[in-house]
Design a protein around this motif. Structure first.
Motif, PDB file in Angstrom:
ATOM      1  N   PRO A  17       0.818  -1.229   0.000  1.00  0.00           N
ATOM      2  CA  PRO A  17       0.000   0.000   0.000  1.00  0.00           C
ATOM      3  C   PRO A  17       0.841   1.265   0.000  1.00  0.00           C
ATOM      4  CG  PRO A  17      -0.837  -1.593   1.596  1.00  0.00           C
ATOM      5  CD  PRO A  17       0.467  -2.123   1.125  1.00  0.00           C
ATOM      6  N   GLU A  18       2.008   1.262   0.697  1.00  0.00           N
ATOM      7  CA  GLU A  18       2.799   2.487   0.741  1.00  0.00           C
ATOM      8  C   GLU A  18       3.363   2.858  -0.634  1.00  0.00           C
ATOM      9  OE1 GLU A  18       3.296  -0.262   2.361  1.00  0.00           O
ATOM     10  OE2 GLU A  18       5.389  -0.926   2.438  1.00  0.00           O
ATOM     11  N   LYS A  19       3.700   1.842  -1.432  1.00  0.00           N
ATOM     12  CA  LYS A  19       4.190   2.137  -2.787  1.00  0.00           C
ATOM     13  C   LYS A  19       3.056   2.627  -3.680  1.00  0.00           C
ATOM     14  CE  LYS A  19       7.063  -0.785  -4.616  1.00  0.00           C
ATOM     15  NZ  LYS A  19       7.629  -2.104  -5.041  1.00  0.00           N
ATOM     16  N   ASP A  29      -1.761  14.122 -10.866  1.00  0.00           N
ATOM     17  CA  ASP A  29      -1.804  15.376 -11.623  1.00  0.00           C
ATOM     18  C   ASP A  29      -2.111  15.165 -13.098  1.00  0.00           C
ATOM     19  OD1 ASP A  29       0.921  16.935  -9.743  1.00  0.00           O
ATOM     20  OD2 ASP A  29      -1.234  16.746  -9.327  1.00  0.00           O
ATOM     21  N   LEU A  30      -1.993  13.938 -13.592  1.00  0.00           N
ATOM     22  CA  LEU A  30      -2.291  13.684 -15.006  1.00  0.00           C
ATOM     23  C   LEU A  30      -3.788  13.758 -15.297  1.00  0.00           C
ATOM     24  CD1 LEU A  30       0.143  10.704 -15.756  1.00  0.00           C
ATOM     25  CD2 LEU A  30       0.484  13.135 -16.216  1.00  0.00           C
ATOM     26  N   GLY A  31      -4.602  13.657 -14.246  1.00  0.00           N
ATOM     27  CA  GLY A  31      -6.043  13.779 -14.450  1.00  0.00           C
ATOM     28  C   GLY A  31      -6.681  12.555 -15.077  1.00  0.00           C
ATOM     29  N   GLN A  32      -6.082  11.376 -14.904  1.00  0.00           N
ATOM     30  CA  GLN A  32      -6.620  10.155 -15.494  1.00  0.00           C
ATOM     31  C   GLN A  32      -7.179   9.255 -14.386  1.00  0.00           C
ATOM     32  OE1 GLN A  32      -6.609  10.300 -18.801  1.00  0.00           O
ATOM     33  NE2 GLN A  32      -5.409  12.192 -18.642  1.00  0.00           N
ATOM     34  N   ASN A  33      -7.861   8.173 -14.799  1.00  0.00           N
ATOM     35  CA  ASN A  33      -8.424   7.224 -13.843  1.00  0.00           C
ATOM     36  C   ASN A  33      -7.327   6.265 -13.376  1.00  0.00           C
ATOM     37  OD1 ASN A  33     -11.055   8.233 -14.080  1.00  0.00           O
ATOM     38  ND2 ASN A  33     -11.443   6.979 -15.901  1.00  0.00           N
ATOM     39  N   LEU A  34      -7.003   6.298 -12.090  1.00  0.00           N
ATOM     40  CA  LEU A  34      -5.985   5.409 -11.526  1.00  0.00           C
ATOM     41  C   LEU A  34      -6.696   4.207 -10.911  1.00  0.00           C
ATOM     42  CD1 LEU A  34      -3.623   8.004  -9.790  1.00  0.00           C
ATOM     43  CD2 LEU A  34      -3.516   7.091 -12.123  1.00  0.00           C
ATOM     44  N   VAL A  35      -6.456   3.026 -11.475  1.00  0.00           N
ATOM     45  CA  VAL A  35      -7.084   1.785 -11.019  1.00  0.00           C
ATOM     46  C   VAL A  35      -6.021   0.963 -10.295  1.00  0.00           C
ATOM     47  CG1 VAL A  35      -8.368  -0.265 -11.704  1.00  0.00           C
ATOM     48  CG2 VAL A  35      -8.623   1.875 -12.999  1.00  0.00           C
ATOM     49  N   ILE A  36      -6.335   0.472  -9.084  1.00  0.00           N
ATOM     50  CA  ILE A  36      -5.350  -0.205  -8.233  1.00  0.00           C
ATOM     51  C   ILE A  36      -5.662  -1.693  -8.149  1.00  0.00           C
ATOM     52  CG2 ILE A  36      -4.217  -0.220  -5.985  1.00  0.00           C
ATOM     53  CD1 ILE A  36      -3.954   2.394  -7.602  1.00  0.00           C
ATOM     54  N   ALA A  37      -4.617  -2.515  -8.268  1.00  0.00           N
ATOM     55  CA  ALA A  37      -4.721  -3.962  -8.055  1.00  0.00           C
ATOM     56  C   ALA A  37      -3.624  -4.374  -7.088  1.00  0.00           C
ATOM     57  CB  ALA A  37      -4.589  -4.726  -9.368  1.00  0.00           C
ATOM     58  N   GLY A  38      -3.989  -5.156  -6.073  1.00  0.00           N
ATOM     59  CA  GLY A  38      -3.014  -5.557  -5.062  1.00  0.00           C
ATOM     60  C   GLY A  38      -2.331  -6.871  -5.341  1.00  0.00           C
ATOM     61  N   SER A  39      -2.665  -7.526  -6.475  1.00  0.00           N
ATOM     62  CA  SER A  39      -2.048  -8.814  -6.798  1.00  0.00           C
ATOM     63  C   SER A  39      -2.154  -9.050  -8.296  1.00  0.00           C
ATOM     64  CB  SER A  39      -2.739  -9.955  -6.040  1.00  0.00           C
ATOM     65  OG  SER A  39      -4.085 -10.083  -6.484  1.00  0.00           O
ATOM     66  N   GLY A  40      -1.424 -10.051  -8.775  1.00  0.00           N
ATOM     67  CA  GLY A  40      -1.498 -10.404 -10.193  1.00  0.00           C
ATOM     68  C   GLY A  40      -2.871 -10.925 -10.564  1.00  0.00           C
ATOM     69  N   GLU A  41      -3.496 -11.726  -9.649  1.00  0.00           N
ATOM     70  CA  GLU A  41      -4.824 -12.269  -9.944  1.00  0.00           C
ATOM     71  C   GLU A  41      -5.846 -11.136 -10.110  1.00  0.00           C
ATOM     72  OE1 GLU A  41      -2.644 -15.273  -7.334  1.00  0.00           O
ATOM     73  OE2 GLU A  41      -2.851 -13.114  -7.519  1.00  0.00           O
ATOM     74  N   GLU A  42      -5.816 -10.157  -9.212  1.00  0.00           N
ATOM     75  CA  GLU A  42      -6.764  -9.035  -9.302  1.00  0.00           C
ATOM     76  C   GLU A  42      -6.530  -8.221 -10.571  1.00  0.00           C
ATOM     77  OE1 GLU A  42      -6.649  -6.479  -5.942  1.00  0.00           O
ATOM     78  OE2 GLU A  42      -8.284  -5.195  -6.634  1.00  0.00           O
ATOM     79  N   ALA A  43      -5.258  -8.072 -10.958  1.00  0.00           N
ATOM     80  CA  ALA A  43      -4.943  -7.336 -12.182  1.00  0.00           C
ATOM     81  C   ALA A  43      -5.542  -8.019 -13.410  1.00  0.00           C
ATOM     82  CB  ALA A  43      -3.429  -7.206 -12.321  1.00  0.00           C
ATOM     83  N   LEU A  44      -5.456  -9.366 -13.462  1.00  0.00           N
ATOM     84  CA  LEU A  44      -6.014 -10.099 -14.606  1.00  0.00           C
ATOM     85  C   LEU A  44      -7.533  -9.914 -14.686  1.00  0.00           C
ATOM     86  CD1 LEU A  44      -3.915 -13.384 -14.339  1.00  0.00           C
ATOM     87  CD2 LEU A  44      -3.686 -11.572 -16.043  1.00  0.00           C
ATOM     88  N   ARG A  45      -8.218  -9.910 -13.541  1.00  0.00           N
ATOM     89  CA  ARG A  45      -9.673  -9.685 -13.556  1.00  0.00           C
ATOM     90  C   ARG A  45     -10.005  -8.285 -14.080  1.00  0.00           C
ATOM     91  NH1 ARG A  45      -9.279 -12.584  -8.582  1.00  0.00           N
ATOM     92  NH2 ARG A  45      -9.251 -10.619  -7.398  1.00  0.00           N
ATOM     93  N   LEU A  46      -9.234  -7.280 -13.670  1.00  0.00           N
ATOM     94  CA  LEU A  46      -9.497  -5.912 -14.136  1.00  0.00           C
ATOM     95  C   LEU A  46      -9.225  -5.771 -15.623  1.00  0.00           C
ATOM     96  CD1 LEU A  46      -7.943  -3.964 -11.127  1.00  0.00           C
ATOM     97  CD2 LEU A  46     -10.365  -4.030 -11.766  1.00  0.00           C
ATOM     98  N   VAL A  47      -8.172  -6.439 -16.126  1.00  0.00           N
ATOM     99  CA  VAL A  47      -7.852  -6.355 -17.549  1.00  0.00           C
ATOM    100  C   VAL A  47      -8.969  -6.958 -18.399  1.00  0.00           C
ATOM    101  CG1 VAL A  47      -6.275  -7.256 -19.309  1.00  0.00           C
ATOM    102  CG2 VAL A  47      -5.353  -6.259 -17.232  1.00  0.00           C
ATOM    103  N   LEU A  48      -9.677  -7.974 -17.858  1.00  0.00           N
ATOM    104  CA  LEU A  48     -10.807  -8.570 -18.584  1.00  0.00           C
ATOM    105  C   LEU A  48     -11.981  -7.594 -18.705  1.00  0.00           C
ATOM    106  CD1 LEU A  48     -10.893 -12.210 -17.123  1.00  0.00           C
ATOM    107  CD2 LEU A  48     -10.279 -11.507 -19.456  1.00  0.00           C
ATOM    108  N   ARG A  49     -12.133  -6.698 -17.725  1.00  0.00           N
ATOM    109  CA  ARG A  49     -13.300  -5.799 -17.683  1.00  0.00           C
ATOM    110  C   ARG A  49     -13.026  -4.412 -18.268  1.00  0.00           C
ATOM    111  NH1 ARG A  49     -13.772  -7.890 -12.278  1.00  0.00           N
ATOM    112  NH2 ARG A  49     -13.122  -5.857 -11.445  1.00  0.00           N
ATOM    113  N   HIS A  50     -11.739  -3.968 -18.257  1.00  0.00           N
ATOM    114  CA  HIS A  50     -11.442  -2.597 -18.651  1.00  0.00           C
ATOM    115  C   HIS A  50     -10.308  -2.569 -19.671  1.00  0.00           C
ATOM    116  CE1 HIS A  50     -13.946  -1.246 -15.303  1.00  0.00           C
ATOM    117  NE2 HIS A  50     -13.254  -2.064 -14.504  1.00  0.00           N
TER     118      HIS A  50
END
Length: 641
Positions: A17-19, A29-50
């Motif tokens: 979390p600190e990183k 400051d870039l003004g974009q949507n920052l999406v957070i995943a705490g693991s590789g498994e969660e990242a794969l689920r997000l990539v399927l949806r977005h």
């Protein structure tokens, strides 16, 4: 259209979390949507949806690590070309190569530089939004034109992303400034320009100030130039303006770009791109791609420059250690000689105690100086092994003789197991004895008084195995490899109390490796003791006869010799001379080369103890002149710090 529709998604994958908080603060400051995943498994689920403009991916994660996650992302058609930037604290080339093999477009080391990370992400967001814009425009046209435009835009975006990924891989291969400059110029032609030039602000010694790459009939020709004079006029003027600090990166003709390569607030070089020959103007996507290449080039040049500075500092450090050790040894010799003179004479008990204190401390100081000198020699590649066929049993005997006083002073029990038959290796007996002595002294130092130490020698073909085990403080699991690093100490307070510098195990590892062997540390953890195991290749083929030093006797010398001591250090010469006189020898002293030669002619010594580092006529010259006069003359003993 809402603001959320205009924003690009940026996926940040990290289990700490600190990183994540740091990356959020840098990128918000870039003004974009920052999406957070705490693991590789969660990242794969997000990539399927977005759909994401760029993915920032930590390498070291529990479960599925960064490399495996990237491979799975690349296998999905929708995310096959999504830019992936690896973020890691490890900079070795093998891990970088693995990252690029998984399709990474960049590789950032932590701690990250906020401006660098923000600039990299902005480039991919711009490319993504450009692609999105092209896609929306295509949707407004008829179905056939829409499909054709989509395909063309995707192919171009993929082509540019592939170019940037390939450029990052190439620029990560070298830490030489001149080679990196050539690679930057070569990469730009013909993908970005008809001709490319890079001018270094501070060229390294022996390198030119500019590099020119241009396409010809056989490919890309790269030339190293002394300065920008021979460059085409348009490129030369653009580079000159950029180097002088003029603002703006594009010329008025829209056919030439001059991009400063900046890192950590410094302009390291300027990259010039020219399309004057083809007449193609630089568009927004061309400019974004060129700036992305310039960002990578600046980092690569900065890494190369830092590597050169580290090498220079390392050479200076090694030269200083060598000089320091040499200068410290000079006063140690007369002090040691004076102690031996006191030992050969009857002194009152209170002075005997003082003499013994001086003797113990001077031995410790000599050992530390010798360690410093050996580290300097090994790191500079100056150490030479005097190898010969040897019996490791004799090496064990010599190491025990050197370390037994320290072991017994600590009240330890020492068990030694050596095979009856010889164990033959090719090695330097003095250096291997030094290795064992260091390990035995370490075991005694880090074991509480009254402990147990085991020294064993055995064979496990094709290796001879030496083991030193103790009941001491032990080693934490995460330190088992680090203990061999220079100046590393497991217990700072204990080691300092014993006077250690943290170089002994470094010497052990490097000396063993010079013999073609290996060494490893073993321990179940703090308080469980430790074991150091050395494996050395045994001699192959027929056995050879080797003197057994365990039963050998030293040859006896004549009762009295004529000895000439030559040393410009008066204290050293006087103390050594006094020590030899107490041993029954006739001694003369000389403090420079000419006096030594004159004294030798009259005195006709049997032995000359000769300092090598004298001013004026040094010891080498004195030795040559003595041998020129009489080849069968006195025995010459070199003396040097």
């Amino acid at each position: 259209m809402s603001d959320d529709d205009e924003r690009a998604n940026i996926l940040i994958v990290d289990d700490l979390p600190e990183k994540v908080l740091v990356y959020r603060s840098i990128l918000e400051d870039l003004g974009q949507n920052l999406v957070i995943a705490g693991s590789g498994e969660e990242a794969l689920r997000l990539v399927l949806r977005h759909e994401f403009a760029v993915i920032l991916l930590d390498v070291q994660m529990p479960g599925i690590d960064g490399f495996e996650t990237a491979g799975l992302i690349r296998k999905r058609r929708r995310s096959a070309h999504t830019p992936i930037i690896f973020i890691t604290a490890f900079a070795d080339e093998m891990r970088q190569a693995e990252g690029y093999a998984q399709g990474a477009v960049d590789y950032i080391l932590t701690p990250v530089v906020p401006e660098v990370l923000r600039a990299k992400v902005r480039v991919f967001v711009d490319l993504f939004r450009m692609a999105q814009q092209v896609r929306r425009q295509a949707e407004e046209r008829i179905a056939l034109a829409e499909e054709r435009t989509k395909r063309s835009a995707a192919e171009e975006a993929n082509r540019r992303l592939s170019f940037l990924a390939g450029a990052a891989a190439v620029l990560g291969q070298s830490l030489d400034v001149a080679v990196t400059a050539r690679d930057v110029a070569r990469l730009a032609v013909p993908f970005l320009a008809d001709a490319a030039a890079i001018a270094l602000r501070e060229p390294p010694h022996g390198a030119g100030g500019a590099t020119l790459a241009r396409a010809d009939g056989r490919g890309v020709r790269v030339e190293d130039l002394r300065d920008t004079g021979p460059l085409p006029a348009g490129l030369r003027n653009a580079l000159s303006h950029a180097l002088s600090g003029s603002s703006g990166s594009r010329s008025e003709s829209e056919l030439i770009l001059a991009l400063p390569l900046r890192a950590r607030g410094r302009t390291l070089a300027v990259l010039g791109l020219s399309r004057e020959e083809s007449g193609r103007e630089f568009g927004p996507v061309d400019l974004a791609t060129a700036e992305a290449l310039a960002s990578r080039a600046a980092i690569a040049l900065d890494n190369a420059r830092l590597h050169r500075e580290v090498q220079h500092a390392d050479r200076q450090k090694n030269e200083f250690l060598s000089m320091l050790a040499h200068e410290l040894r000079n006063p140690l010799a007369p002090i040691r000689n004076a102690v031996e003179v006191m030992r050969l004479r009857q002194v009152p008990p209170e002075l005997a105690w003082v003499r013994d204190v001086i003797d113990r401390q001077i031995r410790q100081l000599t050992r530390l100086v010798d360690d410093l000198l050996d580290v300097s020699r090994i790191t500079r590649g100056k150490i030479e092994l005097r190898t010969e066929p040897i019996d490791l049993g004799a090496v064990v005997t010599h190491a025990l003789e050197a370390s037994r006083p320290f072991v017994e002073a600590k009240g330890h029990r020492l068990a030694v197991a050596v095979p009856r038959e010889p164990v033959h290796v090719i090695g330097d007996p003095a250096r291997l004895a030094q290795v064992l002595t260091n390990l035995l002294n370490n075991a005694a130092k880090y074991t509480e008084e009254g402990g147990q130490i085991w020294l064993t020698l055995r064979t496990e073909a094709p290796e001879a195995i030496l083991s030193v085990r103790d009941t001491g403080i032990g080693i934490p699991p995460d330190m088992l490899k680090a203990v061999f690093d220079l100046f590393i100490q497991v217990e700072q307070a204990i080691d300092r109390a014993q006077g250690g510098l943290g170089v002994g195990l470094t010497l052990v590892k490097r000396l063993v490796e010079l013999h073609g062997g290996r060494v490893e540390a073993r321990s179940a953890g703090p308080g469980t003791g430790s074991e150091f195991v050395i494996g050395l290749p045994m001699m192959q083929g027929a056995a050879v006869r080797i003197a057994d030093f365990r039963d050998g006797q030293m040859a006896t010398a004549p009762a009295s010799l004529r000895v000439l001591v030559v040393d410009d250090n008066v204290d050293a010469a006087e103390s050594l001379g006094k020590l030899l006189e107490l041993e029954g020898h006739e001694v003369r002293r000389a403090h420079d080369g000419p006096t030594a030669l004159a004294t030798a002619d009259v005195f006709r010594p049997d032995v000359i103890v000769l300092d090598l580092g004298m001013p004026g006529m040094d010891g080498f010259e004195v030795a040559r002149r003595i041998r020129d006069r009489d080849e069968g003359g006195p025995l010459l003993v070199a003396l040097t710090g």
